[in-house]
Design an enzyme around this catalytic site. Structure first.
Site, PDB file in Angstrom:
ATOM      1  N   GLU A  91      -8.013  13.063  -4.548  1.00 35.16           N
ATOM      2  CA  GLU A  91      -6.805  13.864  -4.417  1.00 35.16           C
ATOM      3  C   GLU A  91      -5.812  13.581  -5.539  1.00 35.16           C
ATOM      4  O   GLU A  91      -5.752  12.473  -6.069  1.00 35.16           O
ATOM      5  CB  GLU A  91      -6.149  13.587  -3.065  1.00 35.16           C
ATOM      6  CG  GLU A  91      -6.994  14.138  -1.931  1.00 35.16           C
ATOM      7  CD  GLU A  91      -6.402  13.868  -0.563  1.00 35.16           C
ATOM      8  OE1 GLU A  91      -6.559  14.731   0.306  1.00 35.16           O
ATOM      9  OE2 GLU A  91      -5.801  12.806  -0.349  1.00 35.16           O
ATOM     10  N   CYS A 104       0.681  12.459  -9.416  1.00 32.62           N
ATOM     11  CA  CYS A 104       0.038  11.225  -8.956  1.00 32.62           C
ATOM     12  C   CYS A 104      -1.478  11.448  -9.050  1.00 32.62           C
ATOM     13  O   CYS A 104      -2.010  12.388  -8.470  1.00 32.62           O
ATOM     14  CB  CYS A 104       0.483  10.945  -7.525  1.00 32.62           C
ATOM     15  SG  CYS A 104      -0.273   9.482  -6.819  1.00 32.62           S
ATOM     16  N   CYS A 111     -11.802   3.041  -2.664  1.00 26.07           N
ATOM     17  CA  CYS A 111     -11.235   1.847  -3.304  1.00 26.07           C
ATOM     18  C   CYS A 111     -11.829   0.606  -2.643  1.00 26.07           C
ATOM     19  O   CYS A 111     -11.983   0.553  -1.423  1.00 26.07           O
ATOM     20  CB  CYS A 111      -9.717   1.838  -3.170  1.00 26.07           C
ATOM     21  SG  CYS A 111      -8.956   0.424  -4.007  1.00 26.07           S
ATOM     22  N   CYS A 115      -6.766  -2.553   1.078  1.00 32.42           N
ATOM     23  CA  CYS A 115      -5.458  -2.953   1.620  1.00 32.42           C
ATOM     24  C   CYS A 115      -5.343  -2.410   3.048  1.00 32.42           C
ATOM     25  O   CYS A 115      -5.756  -1.288   3.343  1.00 32.42           O
ATOM     26  CB  CYS A 115      -4.334  -2.390   0.760  1.00 32.42           C
ATOM     27  SG  CYS A 115      -4.375  -3.025  -0.922  1.00 32.42           S
ATOM     28  N   CYS A 118      -3.601   1.039   3.854  1.00 28.09           N
ATOM     29  CA  CYS A 118      -3.910   2.160   2.960  1.00 28.09           C
ATOM     30  C   CYS A 118      -5.106   2.956   3.481  1.00 28.09           C
ATOM     31  O   CYS A 118      -6.188   2.409   3.710  1.00 28.09           O
ATOM     32  CB  CYS A 118      -4.200   1.621   1.566  1.00 28.09           C
ATOM     33  SG  CYS A 118      -4.773   2.898   0.425  1.00 28.09           S
ATOM     34  N   CYS A 344       2.498   8.461   0.219  1.00 29.00           N
ATOM     35  CA  CYS A 344       1.800   7.248  -0.216  1.00 29.00           C
ATOM     36  C   CYS A 344       0.919   6.681   0.879  1.00 29.00           C
ATOM     37  O   CYS A 344       1.319   6.598   2.026  1.00 29.00           O
ATOM     38  CB  CYS A 344       2.809   6.191  -0.600  1.00 29.00           C
ATOM     39  SG  CYS A 344       3.550   6.534  -2.162  1.00 29.00           S
TER      40      CYS A 344
HETATM   41  S1  SF4 Z   1      -3.229   0.466  -1.890  1.00 32.28           S
HETATM   42 FE1  SF4 Z   1      -5.155   1.560  -1.396  1.00 32.28          FE
HETATM   43  S2  SF4 Z   1      -5.810   2.504  -3.332  1.00 32.28           S
HETATM   44 FE2  SF4 Z   1      -4.264   0.906  -3.848  1.00 32.28          FE
HETATM   45  S3  SF4 Z   1      -5.480  -0.956  -4.230  1.00 32.28           S
HETATM   46 FE3  SF4 Z   1      -4.932  -1.017  -2.051  1.00 32.28          FE
HETATM   47  S4  SF4 Z   1      -6.686  -0.044  -1.004  1.00 32.28           S
HETATM   48 FE4  SF4 Z   1      -6.830   0.496  -3.166  1.00 32.28          FE
END
Ligand code: SF4
Length: 387
Positions: A91, A104, A111, A115, A118, A344
């Site tokens: 995206e 963005c 990923c 995190c 996220c 975000c």
């Molecule tokens: S915030 Fe999300 S996209 Fe960014 S490094 Fe952490 S897991 Fe990966």
């Protein structure tokens, strides 16, 4: 093999032209046609010799990622979902403001950093994007928006590498992509207006500082290692002392005199006044007044799998006040595009279930399609060809 010219920075395009037996300066003309004018048809590139155009038609293409869907928020934010093959999608989000237009961009499909707060992290890692796939997002958005606004001047003034993925874990594609963004023959963006956001990949922060210093944002989210280990697992490899040390080194070469810290506000997890004081102490321990950094406090955008909730407005205010009263410039980020899940940490919410993407790709009738797109060549498989 046919080359996609979106994969090249100017140096790479010059080498490609040489392989075709052409002078290197032809690459500059070609680069301008592609990135400044949004051309994808070599026949439109009228100041290139016909013989060169023939060679290009035989060996190269300019093809952006196919667009799966476009959603426009009531606040003007636009989110695009692009198909990157294999059932994966990425995206990009355009955020218009009075004095700037920010895009963005994603750097990976999924990923690996995972995190806790996220949505992309919960999806897992699929693969790195290529240079062309990163630049494709900017190329498509810039020329689509210009067409929409019926203007020839630049619409996107800022790029933030804050979409899906950890850009510093895809460094070999990130670097040429940044060079394209900054090149005066392409998008000509200022180093101050291109931001790489990282969860703290320390060795690559140092490399970025040497190779291509642009603005830097770091996902902090906690003032001590115990909590940050839990929220940003990469902290176990590169703990706070190393991350903040790398930030300070980066400032020696950075185009701005501060690093931005992103801090996602999680109810009852990292949002107390005591934790704000701990953050201040941490920042102070790396430099006097804390004027070397700024903080963005981001109200968390909840998604079911996280088990987390957003801090209350009063908790965010109180946290912000502690930082501001300590002389640290602090902004509470406005949530944008809430109604289209473009805020975000919400990116890729739609692609958690990859079969869902496949279904959407095969049921094109249900996809948001904008007729104006039909005149932009977004590739052979473009969903807009169905218009
Ligand atoms: S915030 Fe999300 S996209 Fe960014 S490094 Fe952490 S897991 Fe990966």
């Amino acid at each position: 093999m046919t080359a996609n010219l979106l994969d090249f920075d100017l140096e790479g395009l010059a080498a490609f032209c040489e392989r075709l037996g052409e002078k290197r300066f032809r690459a500059t003309q070609l680069f301008r046609w592609i990135h400044q004018k949004g051309a994808s048809n070599f026949d439109d590139m009228s100041d290139l010799a016909k013989s060169l155009r023939q060679k290009l038609k035989a060996t190269a293409v300019v093809i952006a990622l196919p667009v799966v869907s476009q959603h426009i928020s009531s606040d003007g934010t636009i989110k695009w979902l692009f198909d990157v093959g294999g059932g994966n999608a990425i995206e990009s989000v355009f955020i218009p403001e009075d004095d700037r237009g920010t895009l963005c961009i994603s750097s990976q499909a999924g990923c690996a950093v995972a995190c806790r707060f996220c949505s992309t992290g919960h999806q897992g890692f699929s693969r790195n994007l290529t240079v062309g796939e990163i630049i494709s997002q900017l190329w498509f958005a810039e020329h689509f928006l210009r067409k929409e606004a019926s203007q020839s001047e630049r619409v996107i003034s800022n790029v933030v590498m804050m979409g899906m993925g950890e850009p510093l874990q895809n460094y070999s594609a990130l670097l040429p992509a940044l060079r394209v963004m900054l090149d005066d023959h392409a998008y000509g963006l200022s180093r101050r207006r291109v931001t790489v956001s990282t969860s703290g990949v320390v060795p690559m922060m140092d490399r970025l500082g040497k190779d291509c210093p642009v603005a830097l944002a770091v996902s902090l989210h906690a003032g001590n290692n115990e909590l940050r280990n839990e929220l940003v697992p990469l902290n176990q490899k590169y703990p706070l002392a190393e991350v903040l040390g790398a930030c300070k080194r980066y400032l020696d070469v950075a185009p701005r005199d501060f690093v931005t810290f992103e801090y996602c506000m999680l109810n009852g997890v990292n949002d107390s006044v005591e934790q704000a004081k701990e953050v201040v102490k941490l920042v102070y321990s790396y430099g006097g007044t804390g004027s070397w950094c700024k903080f963005n406090l981001i109200p968390f955008n909840p998604f079911p799998a996280s088990g987390l909730t957003r801090s209350s407005p009063s908790a965010i205010e109180a946290f912000s006040r502690v930082l501001s009263d300590s002389g640290i410039v602090t902004t509470i980020r406005k949530t944008r595009g809430d109604d289209i899940d473009a805020a975000c940490g919400q990116l890729a919410g739609d692609v958690l279930d990859r079969t869902n993407v496949r279904r959407r790709l095969s049921q094109r009738g249900s996809i948001t399609i904008v007729p104006q797109f039909s005149s932009i060549d977004v590739g052979k498989e473009s969903l807009f060809n169905d218009c």
